[in-house]
Scaffold this motif. Sequence first.
Motif, PDB file in Angstrom:
ATOM      1  N   PHE A 286       0.884  -1.261  -0.029  1.00 45.94           N
ATOM      2  CA  PHE A 286      -0.100  -0.004  -0.123  1.00 45.94           C
ATOM      3  C   PHE A 286       0.830   1.312   0.070  1.00 45.94           C
ATOM      4  O   PHE A 286       0.389   2.417  -0.018  1.00 45.94           O
ATOM      5  N   GLY A 287       2.206   1.111  -0.010  1.00 44.71           N
ATOM      6  CA  GLY A 287       3.227   2.327  -0.188  1.00 44.71           C
ATOM      7  C   GLY A 287       3.887   2.429   1.161  1.00 44.71           C
ATOM      8  O   GLY A 287       3.702   2.063   2.323  1.00 44.71           O
ATOM      9  N   ALA A 288       4.954   3.269   1.041  1.00 44.85           N
ATOM     10  CA  ALA A 288       5.958   3.456   1.909  1.00 44.85           C
ATOM     11  C   ALA A 288       5.183   4.285   3.435  1.00 44.85           C
ATOM     12  O   ALA A 288       5.333   3.698   4.514  1.00 44.85           O
ATOM     13  N   PRO A 289       4.308   5.257   3.104  1.00 48.90           N
ATOM     14  CA  PRO A 289       3.652   5.739   4.535  1.00 48.90           C
ATOM     15  C   PRO A 289       2.926   4.796   5.124  1.00 48.90           C
ATOM     16  O   PRO A 289       2.865   4.663   6.460  1.00 48.90           O
ATOM     17  N   ALA A 290       2.139   3.613   4.437  1.00 48.92           N
ATOM     18  CA  ALA A 290       1.304   2.738   5.427  1.00 48.92           C
ATOM     19  C   ALA A 290       2.419   1.837   5.946  1.00 48.92           C
ATOM     20  O   ALA A 290       2.053   1.615   7.235  1.00 48.92           O
ATOM     21  N   LEU A 291       3.433   1.357   5.214  1.00 51.74           N
ATOM     22  CA  LEU A 291       4.395   0.591   5.983  1.00 51.74           C
ATOM     23  C   LEU A 291       5.267   1.280   7.142  1.00 51.74           C
ATOM     24  O   LEU A 291       5.344   0.618   8.095  1.00 51.74           O
ATOM     25  N   ALA A 292       5.465   2.497   7.073  1.00 51.35           N
ATOM     26  CA  ALA A 292       6.220   3.147   8.201  1.00 51.35           C
ATOM     27  C   ALA A 292       5.094   3.385   9.302  1.00 51.35           C
ATOM     28  O   ALA A 292       5.540   2.891  10.480  1.00 51.35           O
ATOM     29  N   ALA A 293       3.803   3.693   9.059  1.00 54.46           N
ATOM     30  CA  ALA A 293       2.772   3.761  10.076  1.00 54.46           C
ATOM     31  C   ALA A 293       2.806   2.291  10.722  1.00 54.46           C
ATOM     32  O   ALA A 293       2.584   2.297  12.258  1.00 54.46           O
ATOM     33  N   HIS A 294       2.757   1.431  10.111  1.00 54.15           N
ATOM     34  CA  HIS A 294       2.551   0.016  10.598  1.00 54.15           C
ATOM     35  C   HIS A 294       3.651  -0.394  11.632  1.00 54.15           C
ATOM     36  O   HIS A 294       3.544  -0.997  12.671  1.00 54.15           O
ATOM     37  N   THR A 295       4.991  -0.066  10.991  1.00 53.03           N
ATOM     38  CA  THR A 295       6.130  -0.321  11.621  1.00 53.03           C
ATOM     39  C   THR A 295       6.227   0.067  13.193  1.00 53.03           C
ATOM     40  O   THR A 295       6.610  -0.457  13.740  1.00 53.03           O
ATOM     41  N   VAL A 296       5.883   1.527  13.220  1.00 50.38           N
ATOM     42  CA  VAL A 296       5.892   2.315  14.507  1.00 50.38           C
ATOM     43  C   VAL A 296       4.945   1.794  15.429  1.00 50.38           C
ATOM     44  O   VAL A 296       4.912   1.552  16.639  1.00 50.38           O
ATOM     45  N   VAL A 297       3.450   1.709  14.698  1.00 55.94           N
ATOM     46  CA  VAL A 297       2.571   0.882  15.816  1.00 55.94           C
ATOM     47  C   VAL A 297       2.799  -0.464  16.140  1.00 55.94           C
ATOM     48  O   VAL A 297       2.446  -0.775  17.522  1.00 55.94           O
ATOM     49  N   ASN A 298       3.279  -1.328  15.402  1.00 57.37           N
ATOM     50  CA  ASN A 298       3.535  -2.660  15.644  1.00 57.37           C
ATOM     51  C   ASN A 298       4.576  -2.609  16.662  1.00 57.37           C
ATOM     52  O   ASN A 298       4.408  -3.225  17.731  1.00 57.37           O
ATOM     53  N   GLN A 299       5.517  -1.766  16.831  1.00 59.15           N
ATOM     54  CA  GLN A 299       6.527  -1.569  17.710  1.00 59.15           C
ATOM     55  C   GLN A 299       6.026  -1.404  19.024  1.00 59.15           C
ATOM     56  O   GLN A 299       6.388  -1.912  20.121  1.00 59.15           O
ATOM     57  N   LEU A 300       5.193  -0.273  18.933  1.00 57.56           N
ATOM     58  CA  LEU A 300       4.777   0.065  20.278  1.00 57.56           C
ATOM     59  C   LEU A 300       3.885  -0.885  21.017  1.00 57.56           C
ATOM     60  O   LEU A 300       3.873  -1.282  22.136  1.00 57.56           O
ATOM     61  N   THR A 301       2.941  -1.606  20.139  1.00 54.53           N
ATOM     62  CA  THR A 301       2.127  -2.767  20.902  1.00 54.53           C
ATOM     63  C   THR A 301       3.215  -4.100  21.117  1.00 54.53           C
ATOM     64  O   THR A 301       2.851  -4.704  22.108  1.00 54.53           O
TER      65      THR A 301
END
Length: 471
Positions: A286-301
């Motif tokens: 879905f693109g770099a912004p979506a993957l970056a957002a997923h990376t950050v939130v996944n790390q938080l969880t």
Amino acid sequence: MTHGSTGTIAPTQSYRRTSRELAYLSAPIALTQLAQVALTTTDTVMMGLISIEALAAGGLAITLFNQLRTMGVGLVTAVGNLVSGAVGRGERAGAQTTTSETEDEIRDIVRSSFLIATVAGLLGGLLLVALGYGLRFVGQDAGVLDMAMPMLAALAPGLVPCLWFQVIRQYTVGMRRPKALLLITIASVVINIGLNWVFIYGTFGIPALGLPGIGIATSLVYLVTFLIFAGMVRRDETLAPMFSLAMHRSNPGTVRKILRLGVPIAGTYGSEAGLFSVTAVIIGSFGAPALAAHTVVNQLTYIVFQVSVGISHGSSILVSRFIGLGEAIKSRMTAKVAFSHGAIVVACVGAVYLLAPEALLGLFMDTSDEAATSIAVTLLAIAVFQQFADSAQNIGIGLLRGAEDTTSSFAITLIGYWVVGLPVGLLCAYWLGLQAPGMWIGLSCGLLTAAVLLLRTFRKRLDAIEAQTVS
């Protein structure tokens, strides 16, 4: 009896007393887990300092690395149980210290474990690089992959010392001499930050490597922490005599025994990690912004998830103790306390997710990037529910393990993650057009399904154990 220095359990197991018992067992495990996660957390923070594209590429690389690392750790997780069992058999024979026969058995377990860890690490490193090339055929952003490949190559050598470290960890725990694991892990975080800075920006004559520098730093940290831990064990009078790196002398029967126990554990660990890895790959399309957002939130969880890991292990130990004492009914209170403790932690963290999302995200990413930030805020909202489900299913796995049932956990996770979670995620992401948030909705549904099935199976298992006790 009351809880004291001997760690015995009171006949009447109240909620308050069980809470103290669970905290006593869970806190050290959770703290060590949190310290270990700090490694990838600092990596994520420093990737975000480079660029959103680097965050997306580095997040993809770490996700794939963690997938293989998690399964490798599963292969050697049973080492602690085997070592503890050998010590117990020696004590049951009436020996005050380990006999020569017991020492030989433990020594063979250790060196066989190092053999398994070495082979798994080497094969895993090759597979890690191969996965990077393979992602070109599943719709990944070409620019993101070009940045991720050098980091994957830098991370690959770190798998071997990472798994070696886990072997020593299981050995020391099985011998009831866990050493200073928390201190070692905290030291590794400090070393990791320093090496990240050196390799990313270049200093002391080392060229600036950017994103691949984080991978090199991580691999070096795993090697350094293994060497420190191995040195501590070799100076321990009790541990040193049975600490053997002579992998070429491993007993094939012992290797098979470790694998027979370790493969199902690796499958259970890998099932969940695999779902998150596949999710990252899909979101990457879905693109770099979506993957970056997923990376950050996944790390938080993932940070919060370590608390439930501690609760899961602690409750597993309590359940095993109660069943061993013929008091399986007390395990029901243990389950109640474990789930409630997990829920309290998640509720507190979830409130922060909802009340201050951008402040939280700002610790990991440039929130001026509106596209990535908007997606991340939405994912954080979904993560509130997702973490309730994830905590519950992880605790459920621990409870079942305490009741000596590991095969059910593997089967249930396959159903929850792959039969429910992934299809629902794909349906929401593509058919409903929700993209990254849709995949996270699917994750939540899969984890919730697993949690419900695990709790139901645990209750049935306890009913059977209690019926056997009465008869």
